[in-house]
Design an enzyme around this catalytic site. Sequence first.
Site, mmCIF file in Angstrom:
data_model
loop_
_atom_site.group_PDB
_atom_site.id
_atom_site.type_symbol
_atom_site.label_atom_id
_atom_site.label_comp_id
_atom_site.label_asym_id
_atom_site.label_seq_id
_atom_site.Cartn_x
_atom_site.Cartn_y
_atom_site.Cartn_z
ATOM 1 N N HIS B 197 0.857 -1.189 0.000
ATOM 2 C CA HIS B 197 0.000 0.000 0.000
ATOM 3 C C HIS B 197 0.888 1.232 0.000
ATOM 4 O O HIS B 197 1.863 1.299 0.741
ATOM 5 C CB HIS B 197 -0.911 0.008 1.230
ATOM 6 C CG HIS B 197 -1.983 1.058 1.144
ATOM 7 N ND1 HIS B 197 -1.764 2.359 1.510
ATOM 8 C CD2 HIS B 197 -3.255 1.014 0.704
ATOM 9 C CE1 HIS B 197 -2.872 3.065 1.311
ATOM 10 N NE2 HIS B 197 -3.787 2.284 0.817
ATOM 11 N N LEU B 232 -10.279 -4.286 3.515
ATOM 12 C CA LEU B 232 -9.336 -3.565 2.669
ATOM 13 C C LEU B 232 -8.382 -2.707 3.501
ATOM 14 O O LEU B 232 -8.815 -1.955 4.375
ATOM 15 C CB LEU B 232 -10.150 -2.662 1.715
ATOM 16 C CG LEU B 232 -9.360 -2.028 0.572
ATOM 17 C CD1 LEU B 232 -8.851 -3.084 -0.384
ATOM 18 C CD2 LEU B 232 -10.235 -1.021 -0.159
ATOM 19 N N ASP B 233 -7.095 -2.807 3.231
ATOM 20 C CA ASP B 233 -6.052 -2.008 3.891
ATOM 21 C C ASP B 233 -5.944 -2.287 5.392
ATOM 22 O O ASP B 233 -5.293 -1.520 6.113
ATOM 23 C CB ASP B 233 -6.295 -0.492 3.708
ATOM 24 C CG ASP B 233 -6.280 -0.068 2.256
ATOM 25 O OD1 ASP B 233 -5.777 -0.830 1.416
ATOM 26 O OD2 ASP B 233 -6.779 1.032 1.969
ATOM 27 N N GLN B 234 -6.564 -3.352 5.869
ATOM 28 C CA GLN B 234 -6.600 -3.586 7.318
ATOM 29 C C GLN B 234 -5.840 -4.836 7.741
ATOM 30 O O GLN B 234 -5.815 -5.159 8.927
ATOM 31 C CB GLN B 234 -8.066 -3.728 7.792
ATOM 32 C CG GLN B 234 -8.929 -2.512 7.533
ATOM 33 C CD GLN B 234 -8.483 -1.328 8.359
ATOM 34 O OE1 GLN B 234 -8.168 -1.471 9.526
ATOM 35 N NE2 GLN B 234 -8.412 -0.163 7.741
#
Lengths: 290, 290, 290, 290
Positions: B197, B232-234
């Site tokens: 990311h 998402l993104d976690q």
Amino acid sequence: MNMNDAGTARLLVTCPDKPGIISAVSTFLYNHGANITDFDQHSSDAQGGTFFLRLEFQTPALDCSREALERNFASRVAEPYGMQWRISYANDKKRMAILVSRHDHVLMDLLWRTSRGDLPAVIPMVISNHDDLRGEVERFGIDYHHIPVNADNKDDAEAQALALLEDQVDVIVLARYMQILSPAFVARHPHRIINIHHSFLPAFVGANPYQQAYDRGVKLIGATSHYVTEDLDQGPIIEQNVQRVSHRHSAAELKSLGQDVERQVMLRAVRCHLEDRVIVDGNKTVVFVK
Amino acid sequence: MNMNDAGTARLLVTCPDKPGIISAVSTFLYNHGANITDFDQHSSDAQGGTFFLRLEFQTPALDCSREALERNFASRVAEPYGMQWRISYANDKKRMAILVSRHDHVLMDLLWRTSRGDLPAVIPMVISNHDDLRGEVERFGIDYHHIPVNADNKDDAEAQALALLEDQVDVIVLARYMQILSPAFVARHPHRIINIHHSFLPAFVGANPYQQAYDRGVKLIGATSHYVTEDLDQGPIIEQNVQRVSHRHSAAELKSLGQDVERQVMLRAVRCHLEDRVIVDGNKTVVFVK
Amino acid sequence: MNMNDAGTARLLVTCPDKPGIISAVSTFLYNHGANITDFDQHSSDAQGGTFFLRLEFQTPALDCSREALERNFASRVAEPYGMQWRISYANDKKRMAILVSRHDHVLMDLLWRTSRGDLPAVIPMVISNHDDLRGEVERFGIDYHHIPVNADNKDDAEAQALALLEDQVDVIVLARYMQILSPAFVARHPHRIINIHHSFLPAFVGANPYQQAYDRGVKLIGATSHYVTEDLDQGPIIEQNVQRVSHRHSAAELKSLGQDVERQVMLRAVRCHLEDRVIVDGNKTVVFVK
Amino acid sequence: MNMNDAGTARLLVTCPDKPGIISAVSTFLYNHGANITDFDQHSSDAQGGTFFLRLEFQTPALDCSREALERNFASRVAEPYGMQWRISYANDKKRMAILVSRHDHVLMDLLWRTSRGDLPAVIPMVISNHDDLRGEVERFGIDYHHIPVNADNKDDAEAQALALLEDQVDVIVLARYMQILSPAFVARHPHRIINIHHSFLPAFVGANPYQQAYDRGVKLIGATSHYVTEDLDQGPIIEQNVQRVSHRHSAAELKSLGQDVERQVMLRAVRCHLEDRVIVDGNKTVVFVK
């Protein structure tokens, strides 16, 4: 890990590598009720290398006294494997003497952090060849010994310092102490004297490294913390770090910036030593960092 | 350590902490002729915590086959202690699929390093929703699968990709793959999909993080590599790093500088995964760095 | 800043410091319709120092040709103040020759970044004393010249290289070129040859710096990019950086980790040179970083 | 640069960009006998951007008083170009008030560095909502004002603090002051209140960022120094930095490590402010670093 240090012990081991060492050590501890909570081991080579170990274990459920544990470990484990080893206890803070001349930046950081419990040490004394920093030190309730050094009394001055230190300290920190210690002094405290050198050794040995760095036009200045040996600036390196500089910085500014690096590097090196994270391996170190 | 990887095996263990685990593991290995050459263990708490272990052992003197060793370990050590565990062999390079869209900077670094032996992996395939990078990939002798994705065929496209990947890969690297994977896809490869990311998460989630960073006026930009989960993104963070920027950098320049951080962070995360240095612990990771 | 490079010019100035220089330079440019958009100036001392300047100006509204502007600047500003100066144009990419032996890590990064427009240069040729990397280079459409060097033909080989380079290049990058250039060669390209040295100079000069670093037990390894002068490893330093290492890394691993530092340092140094950010000041550099 | 600060002045300028500004400023200074020794300028865009300038000039040969110089600059240069500007003198140390609650790590570093001349400031007072740190502060000969704050007297407490600060200070440093300042308070000291936030903003806004960082499993923790505005944690960022952490660190250890980052970041931000290196640009900053 947020453990109560109260019951934490540390075991450091160096010995010739061979199969079975970890099994022997961990089974011994298990059988005595010790729970290992951190274990870091390294072999220098798969064949015929050296075995290095640092582990932490919890002592509350030990089935015997510390003395008995150490006695048994010595005979049943350490001797068969030819180990150099030591056990220390997080609760037994190490006694740290500080030698200093006139620069106070490293000294003040060590005093301040120790006084607030940030460094696990007690400071029984500060020794200096000048009297300048007496007030700053005594304010912390720490004894300050002024031992002037000149061309004529160097041996005598060292003898005074050695007498003060004898059996009173576990580690000696040279917080910018501008006198060269004699081989005899060093031999009394092997791998127990930590110095901070104001360059990223082995660059810029000798006098005035910041001026040397300025003259050479380097883009990074640094500092190095090492154990003191007979050979000046040549002892085992514990920690180093650097700081970016530019053409806008004068030699005086390099010195000022460098002092912050010195403090930071010395702090890390001293902390590693106090937490029993350093094993000396010839002229190098094994540092089990957190 | 400059060991021959030929005979090196790695054991990863997670289980509830209690006394005796290290003794049990190391004694088992010793009894089978395995020499432990690197051992890194951590307990999350002295009381009732979780036990994490990564160790390397040398196999040349094993007294049984790999299969027998693993079978015995399962029944005699892993089961009594409730372990999650795996043994892998340095010589068995992991199969790494790469999913990519149009940005080539992460992809090229992985291809180049793998081809010269700098990353211990084999790359059986690259899958992309665009055809742009086919030439770059095929030049390395690697299969390139173009699976277009649009609003209408997303499920079908994922099914195609899953079919290609099934039983063919050990790890899936999203080298700037600009499609969101469905929970079903992720569930097929738990803790085996690594994403990069382009921000220091959890800052700047969502679209165009470099523009967000520019608008906020931060002095550091960063990148984060994490395992992909349903959220998402976690997912669990494996590695992060940052780069200093200033008012002189436009949003476009932040993006360009950030791509170098992305490559560097992804490289470290992938290397740690390939060398079996990562254990997932809930939504966090334990990374036994070298 | 996200300016169109199309109309951007850069002026570099070195001269004895005295009052009025900035006024003279900026007023001259203003009167000719140039808009200054970035201006970085430094005086080495408030009294009797040296004046260093790098500025960027926009040329679209110039009231004369480039040639006229430079001719006028020379007579009306540069001569009265005793300036060394040059004007360059962002759109005129510098011609960068690369000399390399067998290590490809620095070369590949320069080729790859230049080909995708990430480095503002054109590469007219690569010269090597080995033929190993021909395929990698020619794939980018770049001429590869193999000029073998041995004990007997060193002068002749240099003459061949000089002939190829004559009037064809603005900068020569030694991307791990393992031959020592003669003073005559260096004199033909003063402050135009950039080398990467695999240590944080001035530590570990000479052969095999990674082995030296390993033997000394340093905690940081580094790399240094510098202009080549007659004195080996002694030229003005452009850029340096370091990487943390530990006792777990073998000498071979230091070399591998160090190669990433070498690439990064060389990239930054070359970029600074290509963007006209470096002024040589005796044996040091003034680098106007972004 | 090792100049005598005695005669050094600094000019900061912000205005709409257009051709001729540098010429006007530098010619004005030259005509009054000022020698510019450091000049750093940046335009946010080549077309229609904002012009930012910081320069240092030497005053010994000025042909007029400071007052006359500033008056003339206002009418002849600043007004025609629509400038926001200020001139300050290195010798006029800024008056820095410190607001603090109970954490002493940032406070002590500022006190210690200021007392030894390492930070160019005078500290007229420390204000705290607790009385704990009185002794530490008064030891430096600095007034300590204890103004308790609770739910009922918040307005009154702020009024007391404002009355003490009125006309007495140039900058207010919140050295971990755990009260939220009202918009009215902030409006009295625009761009003059510097806060340290214990995370790399914009990640982990709100309470207990170290616990948040621990729960998220980040590999870097950080700190952010920013000007205080009406919007909590949203003001222009001056400086940020990070520190690497691992799974071995508890939330309490993150906090302890983070405090060192806080000190370092706050020190850099305060130093930049005191040396007039910061221009606020909307909700961002232009920082002319050394």
